[in-house]
Scaffold this motif. Structure first.
Motif, PDB file in Angstrom:
ATOM      1  N   MET A 122      12.508  34.382  -6.330  1.00 11.81           N
ATOM      2  CA  MET A 122      12.754  33.796  -8.382  1.00 11.81           C
ATOM      3  C   MET A 122      14.526  34.281  -8.426  1.00 11.81           C
ATOM      4  O   MET A 122      14.381  32.637  -9.035  1.00 11.81           O
ATOM      5  CB  MET A 122      12.271  35.209  -9.556  1.00 11.81           C
ATOM      6  CG  MET A 122      12.324  34.652 -10.711  1.00 11.81           C
ATOM      7  SD  MET A 122      10.827  36.167 -11.659  1.00 11.81           S
ATOM      8  CE  MET A 122      11.508  37.650 -10.812  1.00 11.81           C
ATOM      9  N   ARG A 123      14.625  34.791  -8.346  1.00  9.57           N
ATOM     10  CA  ARG A 123      16.393  34.410  -7.868  1.00  9.57           C
ATOM     11  C   ARG A 123      17.427  32.981  -8.297  1.00  9.57           C
ATOM     12  O   ARG A 123      17.974  33.275  -8.539  1.00  9.57           O
ATOM     13  CB  ARG A 123      16.810  36.004  -7.673  1.00  9.57           C
ATOM     14  CG  ARG A 123      18.398  36.559  -8.844  1.00  9.57           C
ATOM     15  CD  ARG A 123      19.833  37.598  -8.028  1.00  9.57           C
ATOM     16  NE  ARG A 123      20.478  37.721  -8.400  1.00  9.57           N
ATOM     17  CZ  ARG A 123      21.463  37.409  -8.584  1.00  9.57           C
ATOM     18  NH1 ARG A 123      21.071  35.747  -7.202  1.00  9.57           N
ATOM     19  NH2 ARG A 123      22.739  37.335  -9.370  1.00  9.57           N
ATOM     20  N   GLY A 124      17.384  32.747  -6.318  1.00  7.77           N
ATOM     21  CA  GLY A 124      17.180  31.970  -5.460  1.00  7.77           C
ATOM     22  C   GLY A 124      17.003  31.051  -6.352  1.00  7.77           C
ATOM     23  O   GLY A 124      17.748  29.448  -6.997  1.00  7.77           O
ATOM     24  N   THR A 125      16.168  30.229  -6.867  1.00  6.15           N
ATOM     25  CA  THR A 125      15.240  29.156  -7.943  1.00  6.15           C
ATOM     26  C   THR A 125      15.804  29.308  -9.135  1.00  6.15           C
ATOM     27  O   THR A 125      16.879  28.677  -9.174  1.00  6.15           O
ATOM     28  CB  THR A 125      14.039  29.820  -7.831  1.00  6.15           C
ATOM     29  OG1 THR A 125      12.924  29.376  -6.591  1.00  6.15           O
ATOM     30  CG2 THR A 125      13.143  28.238  -8.832  1.00  6.15           C
ATOM     31  N   PHE A 126      16.388  30.707  -9.550  1.00  4.21           N
ATOM     32  CA  PHE A 126      17.293  30.290 -10.967  1.00  4.21           C
ATOM     33  C   PHE A 126      18.110  30.320 -11.088  1.00  4.21           C
ATOM     34  O   PHE A 126      18.826  29.020 -11.813  1.00  4.21           O
ATOM     35  CB  PHE A 126      17.340  31.535 -11.716  1.00  4.21           C
ATOM     36  CG  PHE A 126      17.083  31.613 -12.954  1.00  4.21           C
ATOM     37  CD1 PHE A 126      16.051  31.316 -14.191  1.00  4.21           C
ATOM     38  CD2 PHE A 126      18.506  31.785 -12.925  1.00  4.21           C
ATOM     39  CE1 PHE A 126      16.930  31.457 -15.202  1.00  4.21           C
ATOM     40  CE2 PHE A 126      19.667  32.208 -14.810  1.00  4.21           C
ATOM     41  CZ  PHE A 126      18.509  31.155 -16.037  1.00  4.21           C
ATOM     42  N   ALA A 127      19.212  30.459  -9.920  1.00  2.00           N
ATOM     43  CA  ALA A 127      20.803  30.249  -9.421  1.00  2.00           C
ATOM     44  C   ALA A 127      20.467  29.387  -9.043  1.00  2.00           C
ATOM     45  O   ALA A 127      21.827  28.114  -9.323  1.00  2.00           O
ATOM     46  CB  ALA A 127      20.675  31.097  -8.977  1.00  2.00           C
ATOM     47  N   VAL A 128      20.309  28.185  -7.927  1.00  5.51           N
ATOM     48  CA  VAL A 128      20.043  26.896  -7.031  1.00  5.51           C
ATOM     49  C   VAL A 128      20.446  25.883  -9.176  1.00  5.51           C
ATOM     50  O   VAL A 128      21.634  25.258  -8.917  1.00  5.51           O
ATOM     51  CB  VAL A 128      19.073  26.086  -6.107  1.00  5.51           C
ATOM     52  CG1 VAL A 128      19.225  25.282  -6.265  1.00  5.51           C
ATOM     53  CG2 VAL A 128      19.373  27.244  -5.695  1.00  5.51           C
ATOM     54  N   THR A 129      18.945  26.268  -9.361  1.00  6.77           N
ATOM     55  CA  THR A 129      18.569  25.178 -10.561  1.00  6.77           C
ATOM     56  C   THR A 129      20.045  25.038 -12.140  1.00  6.77           C
ATOM     57  O   THR A 129      19.910  24.569 -12.165  1.00  6.77           O
ATOM     58  CB  THR A 129      17.714  25.359 -11.408  1.00  6.77           C
ATOM     59  OG1 THR A 129      16.490  25.079  -9.915  1.00  6.77           O
ATOM     60  CG2 THR A 129      17.229  24.785 -12.390  1.00  6.77           C
ATOM     61  N   ARG A 130      20.276  26.821 -12.093  1.00  6.90           N
ATOM     62  CA  ARG A 130      21.125  26.874 -12.637  1.00  6.90           C
ATOM     63  C   ARG A 130      22.952  26.207 -12.353  1.00  6.90           C
ATOM     64  O   ARG A 130      23.284  25.482 -13.168  1.00  6.90           O
ATOM     65  CB  ARG A 130      21.536  28.205 -13.185  1.00  6.90           C
ATOM     66  CG  ARG A 130      22.578  28.194 -13.872  1.00  6.90           C
ATOM     67  CD  ARG A 130      23.028  29.993 -14.449  1.00  6.90           C
ATOM     68  NE  ARG A 130      24.056  30.195 -15.251  1.00  6.90           N
ATOM     69  CZ  ARG A 130      25.250  30.473 -14.716  1.00  6.90           C
ATOM     70  NH1 ARG A 130      25.666  30.507 -13.561  1.00  6.90           N
ATOM     71  NH2 ARG A 130      26.013  30.723 -15.600  1.00  6.90           N
ATOM     72  N   ALA A 131      23.333  25.795 -10.805  1.00  5.67           N
ATOM     73  CA  ALA A 131      24.317  25.559 -10.457  1.00  5.67           C
ATOM     74  C   ALA A 131      24.145  23.736 -10.659  1.00  5.67           C
ATOM     75  O   ALA A 131      24.768  22.805 -10.823  1.00  5.67           O
ATOM     76  CB  ALA A 131      24.823  25.743  -9.039  1.00  5.67           C
ATOM     77  N   MET A 171       8.535  32.020 -10.467  1.00 11.87           N
ATOM     78  CA  MET A 171       8.901  30.548  -9.585  1.00 11.87           C
ATOM     79  C   MET A 171       8.499  30.033 -10.766  1.00 11.87           C
ATOM     80  O   MET A 171       9.158  28.843 -11.688  1.00 11.87           O
ATOM     81  CB  MET A 171       8.742  30.149  -8.294  1.00 11.87           C
ATOM     82  CG  MET A 171       9.876  30.962  -7.344  1.00 11.87           C
ATOM     83  SD  MET A 171       9.554  31.069  -6.012  1.00 11.87           S
ATOM     84  CE  MET A 171       9.687  29.201  -5.438  1.00 11.87           C
ATOM     85  N   SER A 172       7.334  30.169 -10.572  1.00 13.03           N
ATOM     86  CA  SER A 172       6.402  28.590 -11.486  1.00 13.03           C
ATOM     87  C   SER A 172       7.076  29.559 -13.338  1.00 13.03           C
ATOM     88  O   SER A 172       6.560  27.945 -13.826  1.00 13.03           O
ATOM     89  CB  SER A 172       5.014  29.402 -11.755  1.00 13.03           C
ATOM     90  OG  SER A 172       4.745  28.764 -10.032  1.00 13.03           O
ATOM     91  N   LEU A 173       6.768  30.495 -13.126  1.00 14.76           N
ATOM     92  CA  LEU A 173       7.644  30.857 -15.111  1.00 14.76           C
ATOM     93  C   LEU A 173       8.490  29.721 -15.182  1.00 14.76           C
ATOM     94  O   LEU A 173       8.858  29.716 -16.636  1.00 14.76           O
ATOM     95  CB  LEU A 173       7.480  32.770 -15.515  1.00 14.76           C
ATOM     96  CG  LEU A 173       6.026  32.926 -15.457  1.00 14.76           C
ATOM     97  CD1 LEU A 173       6.286  33.990 -15.636  1.00 14.76           C
ATOM     98  CD2 LEU A 173       5.438  31.996 -16.253  1.00 14.76           C
ATOM     99  N   CYS A 174       9.867  29.498 -14.068  1.00 16.42           N
ATOM    100  CA  CYS A 174      10.951  29.435 -14.389  1.00 16.42           C
ATOM    101  C   CYS A 174      10.794  27.953 -15.341  1.00 16.42           C
ATOM    102  O   CYS A 174      11.079  27.408 -16.021  1.00 16.42           O
ATOM    103  CB  CYS A 174      11.704  29.236 -13.667  1.00 16.42           C
ATOM    104  SG  CYS A 174      13.023  30.962 -12.935  1.00 16.42           S
ATOM    105  N   VAL A 175       9.639  27.305 -14.359  1.00 15.82           N
ATOM    106  CA  VAL A 175       9.024  26.264 -14.613  1.00 15.82           C
ATOM    107  C   VAL A 175       8.803  25.906 -15.711  1.00 15.82           C
ATOM    108  O   VAL A 175       9.181  24.725 -16.515  1.00 15.82           O
ATOM    109  CB  VAL A 175       8.306  25.418 -13.415  1.00 15.82           C
ATOM    110  CG1 VAL A 175       7.630  23.886 -14.166  1.00 15.82           C
ATOM    111  CG2 VAL A 175       8.896  25.527 -11.877  1.00 15.82           C
TER     112      VAL A 175
END
Length: 276
Positions: A122-131, A171-175
């Motif tokens: 979850m956090r890694g997915t958010f971090a990569v997309t944010r960057a 991860m899905s909720l991030c999407v």
């Protein structure tokens, strides 16, 4: 858009399995591929390094940039994205593939394993997309594709392995959120999940619970990802795709070529109803 020629993909966990397969499919179009993963020396149980994958990408006609990256490290993520932009001139597509798994009930899930799944998934997915977001805003047909399942509150998916399920649904909720948040920028945010279990080296980490003969190869996910990433971003966002459904929409009717052993029954993957 018919292919990914000239596009730059930033793929987390790109050294093996599904990430590697997506990289090689893009390479066949002449894409630039950033392989961001931890493995630089061979793992005793999980073969494949970023250098191995980079050599394969280039052998398939693409350009590769292997970057050792632990997506739990914010500063390292930022630096990897900077290197990718400097090397290829931008980033068009982010593929959030890196994931940690432990199919254990609560008493058997050590807190360090809980933290690992939350930080990577979850956090890694958010971090990569944010960057990558500033670069995506400048891209012509920007996509964020996350390897996560359709969101669900079905207790059946939570009971056996609460921690892992929460991390993947996160991860899905991030999407779900990104599809709305990024709409005005024309950035597509979608998820992709396999209909059946996929034969990857990670199966070895499940203690033999799943046999390769009952799986499909990573190529089916790679082909489905390619079909999604070549669609117009503004018209394709907020979807929770299943690989088989994507390919059926492309006219594929025979999936036997994706089976490890076409004579054996296939096992449905987690979070997918067996009759879907």
């Amino acid at each position: 858009m018919e292919n990914l020629g000239g596009k730059t993909l930033f793929i987390s966990g790109g050294s093996r399995g599904i990430g590697r397969a997506i990289a090689l499919r893009a390479a066949r179009d002449g894409a630039n591929v950033v392989l961001a993963a931890k493995t630089v020396t061979p793992h005793p149980k999980l073969p494949g390094t970023i250098e191995d994958a980079a050599a394969e990408v280039e052998a398939h006609g693409g350009r590769a940039l292997p970057l050792q990256l632990d997506i739990r490290d914010d500063a390292a993520v930022t630096e990897a994205v900077r290197k990718a932009e400097d090397h290829f001139g931008g980033i068009d597509i982010v593929v959030n593939n890196a994931s940690a798994i432990s199919l254990t009930p609560t008493p058997d899930t050590e807190m360090k394993r809980f933290d690992l799944m939350m930080q990577v998934n979850m956090r890694g997915t958010f971090a990569v997309t944010r960057a990558c977001l500033p670069a995506l805003k400048k891209a012509a047909n920007p996509h964020v594709l996350t390897l996560s399942p359709p969101p669900s509150l079905d207790p059946a998916w939570y009971g056996p392995h609460v921690a892992y399920t929460i991390s993947k649904m996160g991860m899905s909720l991030c999407v779900l959120g990104w599809a709305e948040e990024f709409r005005s920028f024309g950035i597509a945010a979608n998820a992709l999940w396999p209909r059946t279990v996929i034969d990857t080296a990670a199966l070895a980490m499940l203690g033999g619970a799943v046999q390769p003969k009952n799986c499909r190869t990573p190529q089916i996910v790679a082909d489905a990802a390619h079909a999604i990433l070549t669609r117009p971003a503004k018209d394709c966002s907020g979807n929770f795709f299943i690989d088989e459904e994507v390919l059926r929409a492309q006219g594929v009717e025979d999936f036997s070529g994706y089976a490890v052993d076409p004579s054996e029954p296939l096992l449905p993957d987690l979070f997918v109803a067996s009759d879907s």
